[in-house]
Design an enzyme around this catalytic site. Structure first.
Site, PDB file in Angstrom:
ATOM      1  N   HIS A 108       0.855  -1.188   0.000  1.00 35.27           N
ATOM      2  CA  HIS A 108       0.000   0.000   0.000  1.00 35.27           C
ATOM      3  C   HIS A 108       0.888   1.233   0.000  1.00 35.27           C
ATOM      4  O   HIS A 108       1.085   1.908   1.015  1.00 35.27           O
ATOM      5  CB  HIS A 108      -0.915  -0.002   1.227  1.00 35.27           C
ATOM      6  CG  HIS A 108      -2.000   1.020   1.154  1.00 35.27           C
ATOM      7  ND1 HIS A 108      -3.282   0.775   1.577  1.00 35.27           N
ATOM      8  CD2 HIS A 108      -2.017   2.291   0.691  1.00 35.27           C
ATOM      9  CE1 HIS A 108      -4.029   1.850   1.397  1.00 35.27           C
ATOM     10  NE2 HIS A 108      -3.264   2.791   0.867  1.00 35.27           N
ATOM     11  N   GLU A 300      -8.478  17.172   9.393  1.00 32.75           N
ATOM     12  CA  GLU A 300      -8.081  16.892   8.023  1.00 32.75           C
ATOM     13  C   GLU A 300      -9.027  17.634   7.092  1.00 32.75           C
ATOM     14  O   GLU A 300     -10.247  17.588   7.270  1.00 32.75           O
ATOM     15  CB  GLU A 300      -8.147  15.398   7.733  1.00 32.75           C
ATOM     16  CG  GLU A 300      -7.836  15.047   6.278  1.00 32.75           C
ATOM     17  CD  GLU A 300      -8.004  13.573   5.985  1.00 32.75           C
ATOM     18  OE1 GLU A 300      -7.225  13.042   5.171  1.00 32.75           O
ATOM     19  OE2 GLU A 300      -8.911  12.939   6.563  1.00 32.75           O
ATOM     20  N   GLU A 446      -5.371  16.988   0.193  1.00 29.53           N
ATOM     21  CA  GLU A 446      -5.571  16.551   1.568  1.00 29.53           C
ATOM     22  C   GLU A 446      -4.527  17.228   2.459  1.00 29.53           C
ATOM     23  O   GLU A 446      -3.330  17.196   2.156  1.00 29.53           O
ATOM     24  CB  GLU A 446      -5.467  15.029   1.667  1.00 29.53           C
ATOM     25  CG  GLU A 446      -6.557  14.332   0.863  1.00 29.53           C
ATOM     26  CD  GLU A 446      -6.518  12.817   0.941  1.00 29.53           C
ATOM     27  OE1 GLU A 446      -7.472  12.181   0.467  1.00 29.53           O
ATOM     28  OE2 GLU A 446      -5.531  12.274   1.486  1.00 29.53           O
ATOM     29  N   ARG A 448      -3.175  17.619   6.444  1.00 32.40           N
ATOM     30  CA  ARG A 448      -3.154  17.141   7.823  1.00 32.40           C
ATOM     31  C   ARG A 448      -2.037  17.861   8.566  1.00 32.40           C
ATOM     32  O   ARG A 448      -1.158  18.450   7.950  1.00 32.40           O
ATOM     33  CB  ARG A 448      -2.920  15.628   7.873  1.00 32.40           C
ATOM     34  CG  ARG A 448      -3.902  14.799   7.054  1.00 32.40           C
ATOM     35  CD  ARG A 448      -3.507  13.325   7.052  1.00 32.40           C
ATOM     36  NE  ARG A 448      -4.371  12.524   6.208  1.00 32.40           N
ATOM     37  CZ  ARG A 448      -4.172  12.307   4.911  1.00 32.40           C
ATOM     38  NH1 ARG A 448      -3.122  12.856   4.302  1.00 32.40           N
ATOM     39  NH2 ARG A 448      -4.999  11.561   4.213  1.00 32.40           N
TER      40      ARG A 448
END
Length: 583
Positions: A108, A300, A446, A448
């Site tokens: 992954h 987030e 995204e 964070r």
């Protein structure tokens, strides 16, 4: 040598759709993820090709495919050692045979840290699958708490085990299908800094998962015995610091991690704050990114392209269930995100199979609408429960996209500035590309925020920071206590994506050059862009990345490289990409 696997373990060859077809893209990745990755071999053939291979170790042919399928290799030899001793036997054999070992977890990731594109079945490469046997979990101690975990155990499996003992972590990546060894090799992280007034709990860290390691056991070279051996490194050892985030330059069989009491978390989602307000310049007031960071410390932002309202998720510590929150007893509570809706699938299909990349604005709006409606339909806008059940939210069935990734190290007071500068540049460049008919991004941005890897968090005297973690503190900038993580996602094969990502990367390197902030790459994602490809820009590979780890004190990039070379002087652990990176 175990190679005659049961009949039911070897499925028929799956139907292979044409490359980039609608059905192939949306269903192919799931098929590969669910299909056993081994193929039975004739014993005589195996013995002839791999003479002297340890007889008691499982050996088979295997397919390698990274998360998005951009790096694939079929017919590679792979093995699954049952324990550390078998792992040593395999590495020693590879050394004698001139083969290279590539530890493999659940694949992954995006970057070529395991296998490089173009690796053929005849390559002198042996995959070592940690996920079949090196998966043990046991409680090492309770006060303070520590857990022993095999490198092939999954993140979800670890968190489930911890939850059963009243333990947990502050933050972690969103997918549960990560091997612990893979996650710790690339300093995997979540999103968390202390909210205003919050105190860190014992056994917890606001940094990466690598910062929780108390000790690890790896297969390394021993000069005295002239062979590879199992050796355990504690957190206060200088050599061990290089293995805490080794980016594929080692084989670790197990870890002992410091953990702490689990916390109940509330996760609220909202899509009513415009990007212009959330990502506003510092001092603007209102519902800014920084205001939520101060309030909860864990958030987030998921911003779909060509839309104005990001999906903002805010986690907060909540010992008891708030009246409006839905109790969740398992993870993955956004089914509308994990299972591609028909409207999104149709748009993606037209883009990848028909070349209708101009539909990116339509896809962005469809993804936002799906999130807005899905949060209501599934009552998932306000969730509460044990930490695992809100921290894990990405399944393998989600839409698979490619991603770039960077960590911008800075001080807490500069977070809004970094977010504002980056989103402003991103918005301007996306509009400029669109104005000339180019649409390089069709996935989300995204954002964070985490703390850095403070070694004091593990409570061990003399503990050292992970040398190659993107969250390693800078001795020359003690005021930097925070990292802003920035990722941009797009479908693989999107025209002009690499050129666009190169512009973003150059902006980050130029703007955050060590003044008020510093850019480091996210190991598992895309970086070092030319106009044509990721992981290809020689200046980034040979100059920018190494320089980002030099602070004038202690071992920097060269120091970490020297340790890794000494622990593996024969370069058994490596591939052509890592050879270039660590040249």
């Amino acid at each position: 040598m175990t190679i005659d696997l049961p009949d039911d373990a070897v499925p028929p060859e799956p139907e292979r759709p044409a490359p980039w077809s609608r059905r192939g893209f949306l269903l192919g990745t799931a098929a590969f993820a669910l299909t056993p990755q081994f193929v039975r071999q004739d014993p005589a053939s195996a013995a002839a090709e791999l003479p002297g291979f340890p007889e008691d170790v499982e050996l088979y042919r295997s397919v390698y495919r990274n998360w998005v399928g951009e790096i694939t290799a079929s017919g590679l030899w792979a093995c699954a050692p049952a324990d550390g001793d078998q792992a040593v036997a395999v590495v020693d054999w590879a050394h004698r045979q001139g083969r290279r070992i590539r530890p493999r977890g659940l694949s992954h990731g995006w970057s070529p840290l395991t296998v490089t594109e173009g690796t053929g079945s005849g390559a002198p490469v042996l995959l070592v699958d940690t996920t079949r046997h090196l998966t043990g979990l046991s409680l090492e101690s309770t006060d303070p708490a520590a857990v022993r975990v095999g490198s092939g155990a999954t993140l979800e499996g670890l968190l489930t085990f911890l939850e059963g003992h009243g333990l947990g972590v502050t933050a972690c990546p969103a997918p549960g299908d990560l091997s612990i060894g893979g996650a710790l090799a690339v300093d995997a992280h979540g999103t968390a800094v202390p909210a205003v007034g919050e105190t860190r709990l014992p056994g917890h860290t606001y940094g990466s998962l690598s910062n929780l390691v108390l000790e690890l056991t790896a297969v390394v070279w021993d000069a005295d015995s002239d062979r590879y051996v199992l050796r355990t490194f504690t957190r206060d050892e200088a050599d061990g610091a290089a293995l805490l985030a080794h980016v594929g330059r080692a084989l670790v069989t197990e870890f002992v991690l410091r953990v702490g009491a689990d916390t109940k978390l509330r996760c609220r989602s909202r899509t009513d704050i415009p990007a212009a307000e959330l990502f506003a310049a510092p001092g603007s007031g209102g519902r800014t990114f920084e205001s939520f960071l101060d309030e909860a410390g864990r958030l987030e932002a998921i911003w779909f392209p060509f839309t104005e309202f990001p999906w903002l998720k805010v986690w907060s510590v909540a010992p008891t269930r708030p009246l409006t929150s839905r109790r969740v007893t398992s993870p993955y509570n956004y089914p509308f995100s994990d299972n591609v809706p028909t409207v999104v699938a149709d748009l993606v299909g037209r883009m990848v199979s028909d070349g209708a990349w101009y539909l990116a604005p339509v896809l962005g709006k469809a993804q936002l609408t799906t999130a807005e409606l899905g949060l209501v339909a599934t009552a998932s806008a306000d969730l509460w429960g044990p930490s695992k059940n809100t921290l894990l939210y990405v399944r393998p069935t989600t839409l698979r996209v490619t991603a770039n990734g960077y960590a911008v190290l800075t001080s807490r007071s500069q977070v809004q500035r970094v977010v504002a500068e980056f989103t402003s540049f991103y918005r301007e460049r996306l509009a400029a590309y669109a104005a000339r008919g180019d649409f390089p991004v069709n996935g989300s941005v995204e954002i964070r925020v985490t703390g850095l890897d403070d070694p004091a968090d593990v409570g061990l005297a003399g503990a050292r920071a992970p040398l190659l973690s993107a969250l390693r503190p800078r001795a020359d900038r003690p005021e930097w206590d925070t990292a802003v993580w920035l990722d941009v996602l797009t479908l693989p094969g999107t025209p002009d994506a690499e050129a666009f990502f190169r512009e973003l990367e150059r902006f980050l390197i130029r703007t955050y050059d060590g003044g008020h902030a510093l850019t480091r790459v996210e190991w598992s994602k895309g970086w070092a862009y030319t106009d044509e490809a990721a992981w290809s820009d020689e200046e980034v590979l040979r100059t920018v990345v190494p320089a980002s780890y030099e602070d004038g004190e202690g071992p920097g990039w060269d120091g970490a490289r020297q340790v890794l070379d000494r622990l593996d002087p024969h370069q058994v652990y490596g591939n052509s990409f890592l050879d270039r990176l660590f040249a």
